[in-house]
Design an enzyme around this catalytic site. Structure first.
Site, PDB file in Angstrom:
ATOM      1  N   THR A  58       0.768  -1.131  -0.113  1.00  0.00           N
ATOM      2  CA  THR A  58      -0.012   0.065  -0.127  1.00  0.00           C
ATOM      3  C   THR A  58       0.841   1.294   0.108  1.00  0.00           C
ATOM      4  O   THR A  58       2.061   1.260   0.070  1.00  0.00           O
ATOM      5  CB  THR A  58      -1.021  -0.200   1.278  1.00  0.00           C
ATOM      6  OG1 THR A  58      -2.018   1.239   1.047  1.00  0.00           O
ATOM      7  CG2 THR A  58      -0.162   0.224   2.547  1.00  0.00           C
ATOM      8  N   THR A  59       0.307   2.420  -0.217  1.00  0.00           N
ATOM      9  CA  THR A  59       1.053   3.550  -0.024  1.00  0.00           C
ATOM     10  C   THR A  59       0.070   4.795   0.738  1.00  0.00           C
ATOM     11  O   THR A  59      -1.132   4.871   0.249  1.00  0.00           O
ATOM     12  CB  THR A  59       1.520   4.108  -1.397  1.00  0.00           C
ATOM     13  OG1 THR A  59       2.197   3.240  -2.049  1.00  0.00           O
ATOM     14  CG2 THR A  59       2.311   5.558  -1.123  1.00  0.00           C
TER      15      THR A  59
END
Length: 274
Positions: A58-59
């Protein structure tokens, strides 16, 4: 290795059994199970736990500027090379003045953010005032620390506004807690940090800060295969949080890297080559 029941003989009659032999007959009918064939059971448990770990990505990012706190995240959920969803909400509204981000296991993050939201509301009802960002992050860190080593996967940021102004903390599943002015968490964080660190200024306007957050998330999704979907941007200020935008990263690609129109000479060259 089989379970040995030879030590169960007793001269005392047991309730529900006519005699000791009846009890042994009853036990002998219970199926036996093989025990792990290892001398170090702790090591066996650790290896079994590692086998259950799935690759995640994810970011998420957040930073403090003069107008408050800017929070942004992508929306892709993945398990290894499999993309399970492109519309996961990774920014959780804890209360009208506080946000939390999700990185790690989706179920763990969602559960503990819901739990934190309940405890923050109970604190507000009991004390007639909102809990501070510092207090909420410490509460979450203490809860996660009590489950340290039990396989949780949580990497979250708690961002909000309280009586002291903007606040931003990073909390992980080991109970670690850090205060800072900008963080990025997830597999795409190295790429997001590259844009965020180069463009960060404290005295940015809300529009400049939101554009920096959006561009940082986009570049992370462009380079990190586990990040993608929609880049959501939230702003937390004195009046609470507000969602500013939610843009598809595929469309953002053409915004940041517009395709140059072909010149007449290029069109003629292509036609001649064909």
């Amino acid at each position: 290795m089989k379970l040995d029941t030879s030590g169960f003989e007793t001269s005392m009659p047991m309730i529900g059994f006519g005699s000791s032999s009846d009890m042994l007959d009853e036990l002998s009918s219970v199926p036996s199970f093989d025990l792990p064939r290892t001398k170090e059971f702790d090591g066996f448990q650790k290896k079994a736990k590692d086998m259950l770990k799935h690759a995640k990505g994810t970011t998420t990012l957040a930073f403090i500027f003069k107008g408050g706190v800017m929070v942004a995240a992508d929306s892709r959920a993945s398990m290894g090379g499999y993309i399970s969803s492109q519309s996961v909400k990774k920014i959780i509204e804890i209360n009208p003045y506080m946000l939390g981000t999700m990185a790690g296991g989706a179920a763990d993050c969602q559960f503990w953010h819901r739990n934190l939201g309940i405890k923050c509301r109970l604190h507000e009802l009991a004390n007639k005032r909102r809990i501070s960002v510092s207090g909420a992050s410490k509460l979450l860190a203490n809860m996660l620390y009590s489950y340290r080593g039990m396989g949780l996967s949580v990497g979250t940021m708690i961002a909000g506004w309280d009586e002291t102004g903007p606040g931003l903390y990073y909390v992980d599943n080991e109970g670690g807690r850090l205060k800072g002015d900008r963080f990025s968490v997830g597999s795409g964080s190295p790429y997001a940090y590259g844009v965020l660190d180069s463009g960060y200024k404290y005295d940015m306007s809300v529009e400049e800060a939101s554009e920096l957050a959006r561009r940082s998330i986009y570049h992370a999704t462009f380079r990190d295969g586990a990040s993608g979907g929609v880049a959501s941007v939230y702003h937390v200020g004195p009046e609470g949080w507000t969602k500013l935008s939610g843009d598809d990263v595929g469309e953002l690609h053409y915004h940041y890297y517009p395709v140059a129109p072909a010149t007449a000479e290029q069109v003629m060259e292509e036609a001649t080559a064909e």
